[in-house]
Design a protein around this motif. Sequence first.
Motif, PDB file in Angstrom:
ATOM      1  N   VAL A  37       0.835  -1.196   0.000  1.00  0.00           N
ATOM      2  CA  VAL A  37       0.000   0.000   0.000  1.00  0.00           C
ATOM      3  C   VAL A  37       0.873   1.250   0.000  1.00  0.00           C
ATOM      4  CG1 VAL A  37      -1.656   1.351   1.350  1.00  0.00           C
ATOM      5  CG2 VAL A  37      -1.942  -1.121   1.132  1.00  0.00           C
ATOM      6  N   TRP A  38       0.531   2.196  -0.876  1.00  0.00           N
ATOM      7  CA  TRP A  38       1.198   3.494  -0.946  1.00  0.00           C
ATOM      8  C   TRP A  38       0.145   4.594  -0.812  1.00  0.00           C
ATOM      9  CZ3 TRP A  38       6.330   2.860  -0.902  1.00  0.00           C
ATOM     10  CH2 TRP A  38       6.877   1.719  -1.479  1.00  0.00           C
ATOM     11  N   TYR A  39       0.594   5.789  -0.471  1.00  0.00           N
ATOM     12  CA  TYR A  39      -0.293   6.944  -0.375  1.00  0.00           C
ATOM     13  C   TYR A  39       0.243   8.078  -1.233  1.00  0.00           C
ATOM     14  CZ  TYR A  39      -2.941   4.977   3.538  1.00  0.00           C
ATOM     15  OH  TYR A  39      -3.748   4.190   4.318  1.00  0.00           O
ATOM     16  N   ALA A  40      -0.666   8.799  -1.881  1.00  0.00           N
ATOM     17  CA  ALA A  40      -0.302   9.988  -2.669  1.00  0.00           C
ATOM     18  C   ALA A  40      -1.108  11.181  -2.175  1.00  0.00           C
ATOM     19  CB  ALA A  40      -0.558   9.747  -4.150  1.00  0.00           C
ATOM     20  N   ARG A  41      -0.520  12.347  -2.240  1.00  0.00           N
ATOM     21  CA  ARG A  41      -1.225  13.588  -1.903  1.00  0.00           C
ATOM     22  C   ARG A  41      -1.697  14.237  -3.198  1.00  0.00           C
ATOM     23  NH1 ARG A  41       1.791  16.121   1.990  1.00  0.00           N
ATOM     24  NH2 ARG A  41       0.130  15.794   3.517  1.00  0.00           N
ATOM     25  N   ILE A  42      -2.996  14.503  -3.280  1.00  0.00           N
ATOM     26  CA  ILE A  42      -3.570  15.122  -4.475  1.00  0.00           C
ATOM     27  C   ILE A  42      -3.567  16.636  -4.299  1.00  0.00           C
ATOM     28  CG2 ILE A  42      -5.536  15.193  -6.039  1.00  0.00           C
ATOM     29  CD1 ILE A  42      -4.175  12.471  -5.820  1.00  0.00           C
ATOM     30  N   LEU A  43      -2.831  17.322  -5.159  1.00  0.00           N
ATOM     31  CA  LEU A  43      -2.751  18.781  -5.121  1.00  0.00           C
ATOM     32  C   LEU A  43      -3.763  19.378  -6.082  1.00  0.00           C
ATOM     33  CD1 LEU A  43       1.138  19.096  -5.430  1.00  0.00           C
ATOM     34  CD2 LEU A  43      -0.196  19.008  -3.318  1.00  0.00           C
ATOM     35  N   PRO A  44      -4.376  20.500  -5.729  1.00  0.00           N
ATOM     36  CA  PRO A  44      -5.212  21.191  -6.729  1.00  0.00           C
ATOM     37  C   PRO A  44      -4.339  21.636  -7.887  1.00  0.00           C
ATOM     38  CG  PRO A  44      -4.866  22.580  -4.803  1.00  0.00           C
ATOM     39  CD  PRO A  44      -4.316  21.226  -4.455  1.00  0.00           C
ATOM     40  N   ASP A  45      -4.902  21.692  -9.088  1.00  0.00           N
ATOM     41  CA  ASP A  45      -4.109  22.078 -10.252  1.00  0.00           C
ATOM     42  C   ASP A  45      -3.515  23.483 -10.113  1.00  0.00           C
ATOM     43  OD1 ASP A  45      -4.445  19.663 -11.596  1.00  0.00           O
ATOM     44  OD2 ASP A  45      -6.361  20.301 -12.448  1.00  0.00           O
ATOM     45  N   ASN A  46      -4.165  24.323  -9.348  1.00  0.00           N
ATOM     46  CA  ASN A  46      -3.664  25.690  -9.141  1.00  0.00           C
ATOM     47  C   ASN A  46      -2.979  25.828  -7.787  1.00  0.00           C
ATOM     48  OD1 ASN A  46      -5.948  25.392  -7.593  1.00  0.00           O
ATOM     49  ND2 ASN A  46      -6.776  27.437  -8.044  1.00  0.00           N
TER      50      ASN A  46
ATOM     51  N   MET B  50       6.269   9.379   1.239  1.00  0.00           N
ATOM     52  CA  MET B  50       4.807   9.350   1.226  1.00  0.00           C
ATOM     53  C   MET B  50       4.239  10.421   2.144  1.00  0.00           C
ATOM     54  SD  MET B  50       3.317   5.520   0.949  1.00  0.00           S
ATOM     55  CE  MET B  50       3.829   4.926   2.548  1.00  0.00           C
ATOM     56  N   PRO B  51       3.081  10.955   1.761  1.00  0.00           N
ATOM     57  CA  PRO B  51       2.330  10.720   0.523  1.00  0.00           C
ATOM     58  C   PRO B  51       2.942  11.476  -0.647  1.00  0.00           C
ATOM     59  CG  PRO B  51       1.157  12.285   1.904  1.00  0.00           C
ATOM     60  CD  PRO B  51       2.344  11.838   2.703  1.00  0.00           C
ATOM     61  N   PHE B  52       3.106  10.790  -1.782  1.00  0.00           N
ATOM     62  CA  PHE B  52       3.745  11.380  -2.951  1.00  0.00           C
ATOM     63  C   PHE B  52       2.867  12.477  -3.546  1.00  0.00           C
ATOM     64  CE2 PHE B  52       4.406   6.650  -3.183  1.00  0.00           C
ATOM     65  CZ  PHE B  52       5.609   6.653  -2.507  1.00  0.00           C
ATOM     66  N   PRO B  53       3.437  13.635  -3.883  1.00  0.00           N
ATOM     67  CA  PRO B  53       2.613  14.713  -4.438  1.00  0.00           C
ATOM     68  C   PRO B  53       2.349  14.554  -5.936  1.00  0.00           C
ATOM     69  CG  PRO B  53       4.881  15.450  -4.184  1.00  0.00           C
ATOM     70  CD  PRO B  53       4.830  14.060  -3.635  1.00  0.00           C
ATOM     71  N   LEU B  54       1.096  14.708  -6.348  1.00  0.00           N
ATOM     72  CA  LEU B  54       0.733  14.806  -7.757  1.00  0.00           C
ATOM     73  C   LEU B  54      -0.545  15.614  -7.860  1.00  0.00           C
ATOM     74  CD1 LEU B  54      -0.830  11.499  -9.126  1.00  0.00           C
ATOM     75  CD2 LEU B  54      -0.322  11.798  -6.719  1.00  0.00           C
ATOM     76  N   THR B  55      -0.749  16.267  -8.995  1.00  0.00           N
ATOM     77  CA  THR B  55      -1.907  17.139  -9.141  1.00  0.00           C
ATOM     78  C   THR B  55      -3.163  16.337  -9.464  1.00  0.00           C
ATOM     79  OG1 THR B  55      -1.610  17.496 -11.521  1.00  0.00           O
ATOM     80  CG2 THR B  55      -0.394  18.963 -10.006  1.00  0.00           C
ATOM     81  N   ALA B  56      -4.289  16.990  -9.301  1.00  0.00           N
ATOM     82  CA  ALA B  56      -5.573  16.340  -9.578  1.00  0.00           C
ATOM     83  C   ALA B  56      -5.649  15.887 -11.032  1.00  0.00           C
ATOM     84  CB  ALA B  56      -6.714  17.289  -9.246  1.00  0.00           C
TER      85      ALA B  56
END
Length: 512
Positions: free
Chosen positions: A86-95, A123-129
């Motif tokens: 199991v991994w976790y990612a952080r969802i960033l707003p596009d702006n 973790m949590p790995f950052p990536l945009t929405a």
Amino acid sequence: MKLIDGILVDTTELPRESEENDTPSEGEEEEEEEYSNVWKCSGANGSTCDNPGVDSRCVHSLYGNNQLTESEAKQRIGPNVEGGIVWYARILPDNYNEGGKLRILQTKDYDAASSAPKPRRKMPFPLTASQFTSSLTRVGTPVVENTAEAGYDDLWDRDVRHNVKNLSITNDDPPRWVLTGVVNGWPGIRCLEVQKIETRETTGLLSHSLLSRAKGWTTSWSVKKEGKEGKDPAYSKKDEKRDVRVKLRAPEWTAHGWSKESPGFVMWVEGAKVGETNPPLKLTYGTNLVSHFKCNEEDDPLCTNVHMVSHRYALGKKAETQKDKVTYHSFVLLEWDHQKYCTVIEIGFNNGLGGYRCKSNWYHDKNETETQLYRAYPPEMIMPWKDTMSELRCHNVPYATMNAFKKGFLEKYEGPNERFVDLHYTFSHEVRLTYNSRRNIATYLLNYIRRDCTYNDMRRNCQTFAADFCGFLAGKKDVQPFHPINKIQYITQKHKFLYESSKYKTSTGRKR
């Protein structure tokens, strides 16, 4: 600083497992390994990459342009069963960087030069929405879609579908959402199944505070609830200002090895030989070791002697704590009849080398920007470490005997500003095992780790493994871990070297 089997690292720099909270405490500075100037990819000026994830040194991510079909995604993710890492990612707003002011993402995780999150974060790995949603492929079919295909087109209207209550899946292929690509520049994290999306408050007085953490996470979407109803992974508009993370599960085989085709968390690095300077290294892992070492019986080297060595780690200018003074690492050194090399064997945190640019104590170039071992590492082994799981590392070293290794390497790097402190040579014995070839040794190690790949500071660690392995090879029943603390809960596991692990299953199919 933290002592990790085989490596001394600054854990504030090490990309590690962190699910609930990755925010440093007040007054605590937290730095992570910088990769931007380490390796230049094949794209323009090294700033772009033609094929992210192919080279272990490549730190480029890949989102949204893989365009997998449903059948391709289903084949990659495998059956819908529990057990995958199991991994976790952080969802960033596009702006998230609107007007030069970062939202959600911390400054230390932002690369101003590329206007993007830094690669290979913990973790949590950052990536945009947008990166998240564009990388998803749905597999499986909701019941409501089956109904629409049968002629009830009004039910397939998106708004109507999302308002249906208590919809259940009755077929054998429920919907699942598969994320593919290269996540946050980690080549070993390429195919994941979305399990749930969670949010928590991050604004105002609650931002990164104890109150925010105590409040915990609220589930916005779950594959077992909203997913079962056919709804795509999503969270509400109001949650864009909140901290959003997604739980992702890798294929089931990832709990047993670095690839589906070659299970077993055992790696063996070859290349070093007596009299050779800086030879290229070759790494083989998993069950491929058995076929890799297959040769005529007379050509298969025999293990002649086994040794146990224990030491503390040098901390440089940092003063040792009481815990540091009782923390010892133990490893095993094998001698072979050909005397072309010896082999260091140790157990450590899973991905403890792959998550830290492959810096190992057993090579002279450990402190170089790019090590020989890093160049030899397969990309699928480059992931953050898991401190509850283990791996077995075998490194050939260019010394014919234990005494030569002691004089030529260990004593060279002994001292508070070097690598090793308080070296102890606690066990030496001839190998009395009947089947003691290199291929036999690889098989024993695979049996051991495949029966149990957990890691525990007290019950299953470097010292307990060294005691198990030395006792097994020498045919001695009284071999114990080095330090009295590790002897308290020690129960020998020598039998696990002998038996084929795949034949040990519980009634539910899990290994035991």
